[in-house]
Write a protein that holds these residues in place. Structure first.
Motif, PDB file in Angstrom:
ATOM      1  N   PHE A 134       1.893  -3.118  -3.055  1.00  0.00           N
ATOM      2  CA  PHE A 134       2.065  -4.447  -2.466  1.00  0.00           C
ATOM      3  C   PHE A 134       3.086  -5.282  -3.238  1.00  0.00           C
ATOM      4  O   PHE A 134       3.902  -5.983  -2.633  1.00  0.00           O
ATOM      5  CB  PHE A 134       0.718  -5.179  -2.435  1.00  0.00           C
ATOM      6  CG  PHE A 134      -0.300  -4.553  -1.532  1.00  0.00           C
ATOM      7  CD1 PHE A 134      -0.228  -4.716  -0.158  1.00  0.00           C
ATOM      8  CD2 PHE A 134      -1.323  -3.782  -2.043  1.00  0.00           C
ATOM      9  CE1 PHE A 134      -1.155  -4.134   0.679  1.00  0.00           C
ATOM     10  CE2 PHE A 134      -2.262  -3.195  -1.219  1.00  0.00           C
ATOM     11  CZ  PHE A 134      -2.178  -3.371   0.150  1.00  0.00           C
ATOM     12  N   SER A 135       3.050  -5.221  -4.550  1.00  0.00           N
ATOM     13  CA  SER A 135       3.956  -6.046  -5.345  1.00  0.00           C
ATOM     14  C   SER A 135       5.414  -5.625  -5.208  1.00  0.00           C
ATOM     15  O   SER A 135       6.317  -6.450  -5.336  1.00  0.00           O
ATOM     16  CB  SER A 135       3.551  -5.993  -6.828  1.00  0.00           C
ATOM     17  OG  SER A 135       3.618  -4.668  -7.312  1.00  0.00           O
ATOM     18  N   PRO A 140       6.160 -11.833  -1.477  1.00  0.00           N
ATOM     19  CA  PRO A 140       4.990 -12.566  -2.011  1.00  0.00           C
ATOM     20  C   PRO A 140       4.249 -13.381  -0.964  1.00  0.00           C
ATOM     21  O   PRO A 140       3.025 -13.500  -1.029  1.00  0.00           O
ATOM     22  CB  PRO A 140       5.606 -13.469  -3.088  1.00  0.00           C
ATOM     23  CG  PRO A 140       6.866 -12.787  -3.481  1.00  0.00           C
ATOM     24  CD  PRO A 140       7.378 -12.115  -2.245  1.00  0.00           C
ATOM     25  N   GLU A 141       4.971 -13.958   0.025  1.00  0.00           N
ATOM     26  CA  GLU A 141       4.298 -14.804   1.006  1.00  0.00           C
ATOM     27  C   GLU A 141       3.461 -14.016   1.997  1.00  0.00           C
ATOM     28  O   GLU A 141       2.646 -14.603   2.730  1.00  0.00           O
ATOM     29  CB  GLU A 141       5.321 -15.652   1.770  1.00  0.00           C
ATOM     30  CG  GLU A 141       6.357 -14.862   2.553  1.00  0.00           C
ATOM     31  CD  GLU A 141       7.572 -14.538   1.730  1.00  0.00           C
ATOM     32  OE1 GLU A 141       8.622 -14.228   2.314  1.00  0.00           O
ATOM     33  OE2 GLU A 141       7.478 -14.601   0.485  1.00  0.00           O
ATOM     34  N   TYR A 142       3.630 -12.684   2.057  1.00  0.00           N
ATOM     35  CA  TYR A 142       2.870 -11.853   2.984  1.00  0.00           C
ATOM     36  C   TYR A 142       1.845 -10.958   2.285  1.00  0.00           C
ATOM     37  O   TYR A 142       1.085 -10.255   2.966  1.00  0.00           O
ATOM     38  CB  TYR A 142       3.808 -10.951   3.792  1.00  0.00           C
ATOM     39  CG  TYR A 142       4.861 -11.692   4.563  1.00  0.00           C
ATOM     40  CD1 TYR A 142       4.581 -12.885   5.211  1.00  0.00           C
ATOM     41  CD2 TYR A 142       6.170 -11.204   4.640  1.00  0.00           C
ATOM     42  CE1 TYR A 142       5.547 -13.573   5.914  1.00  0.00           C
ATOM     43  CE2 TYR A 142       7.147 -11.883   5.344  1.00  0.00           C
ATOM     44  CZ  TYR A 142       6.826 -13.056   5.973  1.00  0.00           C
ATOM     45  OH  TYR A 142       7.792 -13.738   6.670  1.00  0.00           O
ATOM     46  N   GLN A 143       1.833 -10.948   0.979  1.00  0.00           N
ATOM     47  CA  GLN A 143       0.963 -10.016   0.267  1.00  0.00           C
ATOM     48  C   GLN A 143      -0.515 -10.300   0.517  1.00  0.00           C
ATOM     49  O   GLN A 143      -1.317  -9.374   0.675  1.00  0.00           O
ATOM     50  CB  GLN A 143       1.262 -10.085  -1.236  1.00  0.00           C
ATOM     51  CG  GLN A 143       2.604  -9.496  -1.629  1.00  0.00           C
ATOM     52  CD  GLN A 143       2.849  -9.547  -3.120  1.00  0.00           C
ATOM     53  OE1 GLN A 143       1.966  -9.921  -3.900  1.00  0.00           O
ATOM     54  NE2 GLN A 143       4.064  -9.195  -3.533  1.00  0.00           N
ATOM     55  N   ARG A 144      -0.887 -11.563   0.576  1.00  0.00           N
ATOM     56  CA  ARG A 144      -2.301 -11.905   0.749  1.00  0.00           C
ATOM     57  C   ARG A 144      -2.827 -11.392   2.078  1.00  0.00           C
ATOM     58  O   ARG A 144      -3.893 -10.750   2.143  1.00  0.00           O
ATOM     59  CB  ARG A 144      -2.486 -13.421   0.652  1.00  0.00           C
ATOM     60  CG  ARG A 144      -3.917 -13.898   0.876  1.00  0.00           C
ATOM     61  CD  ARG A 144      -4.040 -15.387   0.575  1.00  0.00           C
ATOM     62  NE  ARG A 144      -5.345 -15.890   0.920  1.00  0.00           N
ATOM     63  CZ  ARG A 144      -5.659 -16.398   2.108  1.00  0.00           C
ATOM     64  NH1 ARG A 144      -4.724 -16.470   3.056  1.00  0.00           N
ATOM     65  NH2 ARG A 144      -6.873 -16.847   2.350  1.00  0.00           N
ATOM     66  N   VAL A 145      -2.091 -11.639   3.162  1.00  0.00           N
ATOM     67  CA  VAL A 145      -2.543 -11.193   4.476  1.00  0.00           C
ATOM     68  C   VAL A 145      -2.527  -9.670   4.567  1.00  0.00           C
ATOM     69  O   VAL A 145      -3.440  -9.060   5.151  1.00  0.00           O
ATOM     70  CB  VAL A 145      -1.662 -11.815   5.575  1.00  0.00           C
ATOM     71  CG1 VAL A 145      -2.055 -11.298   6.949  1.00  0.00           C
ATOM     72  CG2 VAL A 145      -1.777 -13.330   5.547  1.00  0.00           C
ATOM     73  N   CYS A 146      -1.514  -9.046   3.986  1.00  0.00           N
ATOM     74  CA  CYS A 146      -1.447  -7.591   4.035  1.00  0.00           C
ATOM     75  C   CYS A 146      -2.613  -6.961   3.267  1.00  0.00           C
ATOM     76  O   CYS A 146      -3.204  -5.969   3.724  1.00  0.00           O
ATOM     77  CB  CYS A 146      -0.109  -7.125   3.449  1.00  0.00           C
ATOM     78  SG  CYS A 146       0.264  -5.396   3.744  1.00  0.00           S
TER      79      CYS A 146
END
Length: 329
Positions: A134-135, A140-146
């Motif tokens: 993920f990193s 960074p703005e899509y990592q949480r949802v993914c």
């Protein structure tokens, strides 16, 4: 007698006012002129000014305003050209940096990026099939949802496994429920890998590459997944799901009914989370600038540049040419 000796024809002295002794004394004196007299002598005893002392210079200089000069057109043009050259150098530097990173990624792909998912031991005969980071891959703005989509997939797999156990317990309690147990095995074997390939990996790729086609593919498949979650939470009898209906129909055995109610709650949570995440992904999709037209272009480019499609098209064209040639003969 003196009066008799004087000249009787001379002018009388009393008639000439300048012959007055007081006037004659003043005019014949050797006194310096008045304009050379210094009323403020350097010494009290000095009556006359022998020299004048120059005034001391002031320690403060008067302010001098520098004349304002407007830059010439040549200087303005030179500054603008220098600014453009600096911007061009910055753009070239960024372009070279992007090329370098792209070459590094291509080099890693050509040498074979080591897959890390699923995380299996090195001694295991089956090797990981996918690469996931993920990193590195996801902005960074899509990592949480993914990550939340990934956790939803894992939660769904755990729920399907518990559904199999609940259907097994119901089958042990009532032999007529063998269909539910068999279908629960099928759903676990089918939905666990298919959900990973059909909606999790597409959204991962969509966030990674900003692919419109991947977004549309995800929306289509995940909408079907939401419908499946709702059906599983309802629990229609003989459909292999421990939903609310099947849980209430098996309350004659409290242990089996409790297990089925827990699975029904888990299916309901999956349905609710899937709806929430679908809305979140759609909101992010609208900010990415993706569109159906871009999805069509990506699909057409992907199909026409595919080696399989090219080989199939070449084979079809050669077969058609051979058939035409044989027909003419």
């Amino acid at each position: 007698m003196s009066s008799y000796d004087s000249n009787p024809f001379a002018e009388p002295t009393s008639d000439n006012p300048f012959n007055d002794p007081s006037v004659t004394q003043v005019t014949n004196s050797n006194t310096e002129a008045v304009d050379q007299y210094n009323p403020f002598p350097a010494h009290p005893t000095d009556g006359l000014a022998t020299h004048t002392t120059p005034a001391a210079p002031s320690p403060y200089q008067p302010a001098v305003l520098q004349p304002s000069t407007e830059p010439s057109p040549q200087a303005t043009a030179a500054a603008a050209q220098a600014n453009l050259l600096r911007q061009q150098e910055e753009l070239e530097r960024k372009a070279s940096e992007l090329d370098r990173r792209e070459q590094e990624l291509q080099a890693r792909g050509s040498t074979g990026k080591e897959n890390n998912w699923p995380p299996l031991p090195k001694s295991f005969p089956i090797k990981p099939c996918f690469y996931q980071d993920f990193s590195e891959d996801i902005p960074p703005e899509y990592q949480r949802v993914c990550k939340m989509m990934y956790y939803l997939w894992m939660f769904n797999c755990v729920t399907l496994f518990l559904n199999l156990l609940a259907c097994l317990a119901a089958f042990i309690n009532d032999s007529k429920l063998g269909v539910d147990f068999g279908l629960s095995i099928l759903w676990l074997i089918l939905f666990a890998p298919c959900s990973f390939l059909c909606w999790y990996r597409p959204i991962y790729k969509a966030f990674k590459t900003d692919s419109s086609f991947s977004f549309f593919f995800f929306f289509f498949v995940f909408f079907c997944q939401v419908v499946v979650f709702i059906i599983q939470s309802v629990g229609i009898p003989n459909w292999g799901n421990s939903g609310w209906i099947t849980a209430f129909t098996n309350l004659n055995n409290k242990s089996v009914g409790a297990i089925m109610i827990i699975v029904a709650i888990l299916f309901t949570i999956c349905a609710v989370l899937s709806v929430i995440l679908l809305k979140m992904v759609h909101k992010m999709y609208r900010r990415t600038g993706a569109s159906f037209h871009k999805a069509q272009q990506e699909f057409s480019q992907g199909v026409f540049t595919s080696k399989t499609f090219q080989s199939a098209a070449a084979g079809a064209a050669s077969s058609a040419a051979q058939g035409t040639f044989q027909g003419n003969n």
